[in-house]
Design a protein around this motif. Structure first.
Motif, PDB file in Angstrom:
ATOM      1  N   HIS A 157       0.778  -0.975   0.149  1.00 58.35           N
ATOM      2  CA  HIS A 157       0.139  -0.087   0.126  1.00 58.35           C
ATOM      3  C   HIS A 157       0.887   1.362  -0.412  1.00 58.35           C
ATOM      4  O   HIS A 157       2.476   1.536   0.252  1.00 58.35           O
ATOM      5  CB  HIS A 157      -1.242  -0.222   0.635  1.00 58.35           C
ATOM      6  CG  HIS A 157      -1.352  -1.101   1.268  1.00 58.35           C
ATOM      7  ND1 HIS A 157      -2.817  -2.073   1.077  1.00 58.35           N
ATOM      8  CD2 HIS A 157      -1.496  -1.256   2.548  1.00 58.35           C
ATOM      9  CE1 HIS A 157      -3.407  -3.004   1.463  1.00 58.35           C
ATOM     10  NE2 HIS A 157      -2.143  -3.051   2.069  1.00 58.35           N
ATOM     11  N   ILE A 158       0.043   2.353  -0.474  1.00 56.61           N
ATOM     12  CA  ILE A 158       0.776   3.667  -0.142  1.00 56.61           C
ATOM     13  C   ILE A 158       0.251   4.054   0.340  1.00 56.61           C
ATOM     14  O   ILE A 158      -0.654   4.641   0.683  1.00 56.61           O
ATOM     15  CB  ILE A 158       0.349   4.213  -2.094  1.00 56.61           C
ATOM     16  CG1 ILE A 158       1.557   3.655  -3.050  1.00 56.61           C
ATOM     17  CG2 ILE A 158       1.455   5.994  -1.746  1.00 56.61           C
ATOM     18  CD1 ILE A 158       1.108   4.416  -4.261  1.00 56.61           C
ATOM     19  N   VAL A 159       1.637   4.786   1.729  1.00 52.26           N
ATOM     20  CA  VAL A 159       0.588   5.998   2.349  1.00 52.26           C
ATOM     21  C   VAL A 159       1.657   7.259   2.170  1.00 52.26           C
ATOM     22  O   VAL A 159       2.197   7.432   1.929  1.00 52.26           O
ATOM     23  CB  VAL A 159       1.458   5.383   4.316  1.00 52.26           C
ATOM     24  CG1 VAL A 159       1.265   6.193   5.169  1.00 52.26           C
ATOM     25  CG2 VAL A 159       0.604   4.396   4.366  1.00 52.26           C
ATOM     26  N   THR A 160       0.683   8.423   2.569  1.00 54.75           N
ATOM     27  CA  THR A 160       1.408   9.314   2.468  1.00 54.75           C
ATOM     28  C   THR A 160       0.873  10.170   3.133  1.00 54.75           C
ATOM     29  O   THR A 160       0.178  10.145   4.015  1.00 54.75           O
ATOM     30  CB  THR A 160       0.355   9.862   1.196  1.00 54.75           C
ATOM     31  OG1 THR A 160       0.701   9.938  -0.237  1.00 54.75           O
ATOM     32  CG2 THR A 160       0.545  11.469   0.722  1.00 54.75           C
ATOM     33  N   TYR A 161       1.686  10.609   3.969  1.00 54.95           N
ATOM     34  CA  TYR A 161       2.172  11.690   5.182  1.00 54.95           C
ATOM     35  C   TYR A 161       1.300  12.913   4.625  1.00 54.95           C
ATOM     36  O   TYR A 161       1.342  13.367   3.689  1.00 54.95           O
ATOM     37  CB  TYR A 161       2.982  11.334   6.076  1.00 54.95           C
ATOM     38  CG  TYR A 161       3.740  10.572   6.229  1.00 54.95           C
ATOM     39  CD1 TYR A 161       2.881   9.583   6.809  1.00 54.95           C
ATOM     40  CD2 TYR A 161       4.019   9.498   5.635  1.00 54.95           C
ATOM     41  CE1 TYR A 161       3.608   7.991   8.215  1.00 54.95           C
ATOM     42  CE2 TYR A 161       4.622   8.652   5.416  1.00 54.95           C
ATOM     43  CZ  TYR A 161       4.066   7.581   7.172  1.00 54.95           C
ATOM     44  OH  TYR A 161       4.421   6.160   7.597  1.00 54.95           O
ATOM     45  N   SER A 162       0.910  14.150   5.870  1.00 51.87           N
ATOM     46  CA  SER A 162       0.469  15.311   5.756  1.00 51.87           C
ATOM     47  C   SER A 162       1.176  15.966   5.184  1.00 51.87           C
ATOM     48  O   SER A 162       0.571  17.685   5.043  1.00 51.87           O
ATOM     49  CB  SER A 162      -0.208  15.884   7.219  1.00 51.87           C
ATOM     50  OG  SER A 162      -0.001  15.628   7.528  1.00 51.87           O
ATOM     51  N   ASN A 163       2.678  16.249   5.050  1.00 54.81           N
ATOM     52  CA  ASN A 163       3.700  16.749   5.099  1.00 54.81           C
ATOM     53  C   ASN A 163       3.973  16.656   3.469  1.00 54.81           C
ATOM     54  O   ASN A 163       4.591  17.129   2.801  1.00 54.81           O
ATOM     55  CB  ASN A 163       4.790  16.889   5.566  1.00 54.81           C
ATOM     56  CG  ASN A 163       5.656  15.286   5.750  1.00 54.81           C
ATOM     57  OD1 ASN A 163       5.650  15.000   5.073  1.00 54.81           O
ATOM     58  ND2 ASN A 163       6.389  15.308   6.339  1.00 54.81           N
ATOM     59  N   GLY A 164       3.803  15.738   2.649  1.00 54.07           N
ATOM     60  CA  GLY A 164       3.761  15.343   1.581  1.00 54.07           C
ATOM     61  C   GLY A 164       4.336  14.108   1.182  1.00 54.07           C
ATOM     62  O   GLY A 164       4.850  13.740  -0.049  1.00 54.07           O
ATOM     63  N   LYS A 165       5.286  13.688   2.087  1.00 54.03           N
ATOM     64  CA  LYS A 165       5.822  12.280   1.698  1.00 54.03           C
ATOM     65  C   LYS A 165       5.318  10.852   1.663  1.00 54.03           C
ATOM     66  O   LYS A 165       4.196  10.879   2.365  1.00 54.03           O
ATOM     67  CB  LYS A 165       7.388  12.504   3.567  1.00 54.03           C
ATOM     68  CG  LYS A 165       7.796  13.996   3.375  1.00 54.03           C
ATOM     69  CD  LYS A 165       9.327  13.284   2.407  1.00 54.03           C
ATOM     70  CE  LYS A 165       9.456  15.003   2.501  1.00 54.03           C
ATOM     71  NZ  LYS A 165      10.961  14.828   0.993  1.00 54.03           N
ATOM     72  N   ARG A 166       6.031  10.633   1.014  1.00 57.32           N
ATOM     73  CA  ARG A 166       5.446   8.698   1.003  1.00 57.32           C
ATOM     74  C   ARG A 166       6.278   7.874   1.292  1.00 57.32           C
ATOM     75  O   ARG A 166       7.465   8.441   1.624  1.00 57.32           O
ATOM     76  CB  ARG A 166       4.790   9.044  -0.071  1.00 57.32           C
ATOM     77  CG  ARG A 166       3.581   9.941  -1.030  1.00 57.32           C
ATOM     78  CD  ARG A 166       3.681   9.797  -2.797  1.00 57.32           C
ATOM     79  NE  ARG A 166       4.414  10.629  -3.567  1.00 57.32           N
ATOM     80  CZ  ARG A 166       4.462  10.533  -4.074  1.00 57.32           C
ATOM     81  NH1 ARG A 166       3.420  10.267  -5.367  1.00 57.32           N
ATOM     82  NH2 ARG A 166       5.946  11.236  -5.191  1.00 57.32           N
ATOM     83  N   ALA A 167       4.749   7.070   1.654  1.00 56.94           N
ATOM     84  CA  ALA A 167       6.087   5.091   1.515  1.00 56.94           C
ATOM     85  C   ALA A 167       5.206   4.102   1.137  1.00 56.94           C
ATOM     86  O   ALA A 167       4.075   4.328   1.468  1.00 56.94           O
ATOM     87  CB  ALA A 167       6.529   5.714   3.217  1.00 56.94           C
ATOM     88  N   ILE A 168       5.971   3.082   1.245  1.00 62.15           N
ATOM     89  CA  ILE A 168       5.479   1.933   0.604  1.00 62.15           C
ATOM     90  C   ILE A 168       5.083   0.879   1.690  1.00 62.15           C
ATOM     91  O   ILE A 168       6.384   0.547   2.082  1.00 62.15           O
ATOM     92  CB  ILE A 168       6.069   1.255  -0.126  1.00 62.15           C
ATOM     93  CG1 ILE A 168       5.748   2.428  -1.846  1.00 62.15           C
ATOM     94  CG2 ILE A 168       4.798   0.168  -1.188  1.00 62.15           C
ATOM     95  CD1 ILE A 168       6.129   1.763  -2.870  1.00 62.15           C
ATOM     96  N   ILE A 169       4.021   0.284   2.111  1.00 58.28           N
ATOM     97  CA  ILE A 169       4.403  -0.448   3.047  1.00 58.28           C
ATOM     98  C   ILE A 169       4.003  -1.927   2.597  1.00 58.28           C
ATOM     99  O   ILE A 169       2.752  -2.175   1.995  1.00 58.28           O
ATOM    100  CB  ILE A 169       3.283  -0.027   3.929  1.00 58.28           C
ATOM    101  CG1 ILE A 169       3.217   1.621   4.340  1.00 58.28           C
ATOM    102  CG2 ILE A 169       2.986  -1.212   5.370  1.00 58.28           C
ATOM    103  CD1 ILE A 169       4.872   1.873   5.319  1.00 58.28           C
ATOM    104  N   THR A 170       4.903  -2.775   3.027  1.00 56.70           N
ATOM    105  CA  THR A 170       4.326  -4.194   2.336  1.00 56.70           C
ATOM    106  C   THR A 170       4.267  -5.515   3.643  1.00 56.70           C
ATOM    107  O   THR A 170       5.018  -5.211   4.457  1.00 56.70           O
ATOM    108  CB  THR A 170       5.893  -4.877   1.467  1.00 56.70           C
ATOM    109  OG1 THR A 170       6.005  -3.644   0.379  1.00 56.70           O
ATOM    110  CG2 THR A 170       5.606  -5.898   0.751  1.00 56.70           C
ATOM    111  N   LEU A 171       3.152  -6.013   3.295  1.00 59.42           N
ATOM    112  CA  LEU A 171       2.941  -7.004   4.432  1.00 59.42           C
ATOM    113  C   LEU A 171       3.484  -7.745   3.598  1.00 59.42           C
ATOM    114  O   LEU A 171       2.991  -8.510   3.030  1.00 59.42           O
ATOM    115  CB  LEU A 171       1.059  -7.193   4.125  1.00 59.42           C
ATOM    116  CG  LEU A 171       0.218  -6.271   5.195  1.00 59.42           C
ATOM    117  CD1 LEU A 171       0.108  -4.494   4.067  1.00 59.42           C
ATOM    118  CD2 LEU A 171      -0.868  -6.221   5.330  1.00 59.42           C
ATOM    119  N   LYS A 172       4.344  -8.944   4.815  1.00 55.48           N
ATOM    120  CA  LYS A 172       4.590  -9.829   4.780  1.00 55.48           C
ATOM    121  C   LYS A 172       4.465 -11.555   5.051  1.00 55.48           C
ATOM    122  O   LYS A 172       4.179 -10.903   6.846  1.00 55.48           O
ATOM    123  CB  LYS A 172       6.052  -9.746   5.014  1.00 55.48           C
ATOM    124  CG  LYS A 172       7.567  -9.655   3.648  1.00 55.48           C
ATOM    125  CD  LYS A 172       6.956  -9.054   2.390  1.00 55.48           C
ATOM    126  CE  LYS A 172       8.404  -9.159   2.170  1.00 55.48           C
ATOM    127  NZ  LYS A 172       8.412  -9.633   0.967  1.00 55.48           N
TER     128      LYS A 172
END
Length: 250
Positions: A235-250
């Motif tokens: 999933h893509i998580v976007t934070y309120s400051n505009g930074k993004r991360a991809i969270i992968t479930l294993k």
């Protein structure tokens, strides 16, 4: 600010992913409390998909398993969309190729050869023709979901090329299947646009320049992705400051 779920594909949904992501008290959605959640390919349309509509072995398997009803698949899809509501987030269904398969089914198939789905087919077909006659801004997928589930009034169903931006300039209105000038989509097409964008479609997590691509929430084996695979539950998580991360479930 937002979570873009990996493509959902309700008929092939991985329940562990759903439990970890948006169901339950300790899910990602409960813990991160996003302002927006984006759903891509929420419906799979496996019961009458054009890719296997002429496959007699697949059709017999669906008949044997009693999983031929398109109405039932749309109902199950609408129920999963409802699971996202009432949690403080704007729920946005991004128009996707698998969701659009419902319209393609109405255009191409013959209800007279499909008694299981004939009445539902005709209901949707009539609604489509009346919408065309009335000049309405109409999505048969939205209509079908809301017809079968009355709890979706607050859900936003996007149309083709309808923009939905977060954090000022991150475009979240594209699924990823449409590229530029009518060509097919994919990460390179969005790189050329020179914008920040969150997409889905390929089931494979990716980061290229300003393009973030989510994976899939459905099962990692959908029978047609044979051989090696780049698919992941991401999933893509976007934070309120505009930074993004991809969270992968294993």
């Amino acid at each position: 600010e937002a979570i873009n779920w990996g493509d959902i594909h309700v008929a092939k949904l991985d329940n562990q992913v759903a439990d970890s992501s948006w169901r339950g008290d300790h899910s990602m959605m409960e813990s991160l409390a996003p302002q927006n959640v984006f759903l891509h390919d929420v419906m799979d349309h496996q019961n009458r998909n054009h890719h296997n509509i002429k496959d007699p072995y697949f059709r017999f398997k669906m008949y044997h398993n009693k999983t031929e009803s398109v109405e039932e698949e749309v109902y199950n899809t609408a129920c999963v969309i409802e699971e996202m509501t009432g949690k403080g987030a704007n729920v946005v269904v991004v128009e996707s190729n698998h969701d659009l398969a419902l319209e393609r089914w109405l255009k191409e198939q013959d209800y007279k050869q499909d008694p299981v789905n004939a009445i539902f087919f005709l209901d949707l077909q009539l609604a489509t023709y009346l919408a065309i006659k009335g000049g309405d801004d109409f999505s048969i997928f939205e209509y079908a979901c809301k017809m079968l589930n009355s709890e979706l009034d607050s859900v936003k169903f996007l149309r083709t090329d309808e923009s939905y931006t977060i954090c000022g300039d991150i475009e979240c209105g594209s699924h990823g299947h449409n590229g530029n000038n009518g060509a097919r989509g994919g990460v390179p097409a969005f790189q050329k646009q020179g914008i920040r964008v969150n997409i889905g479609h390929s089931h494979s997590a990716n980061i290229k320049d300003g393009v973030y691509q989510a994976g899939v929430s459905g099962k990692l084996d959908m029978t047609y992705n044979t051989g090696g695979s780049s698919w992941s539950h991401s999933h893509i998580v976007t934070y309120s400051n505009g930074k993004r991360a991809i969270i992968t479930l294993k």
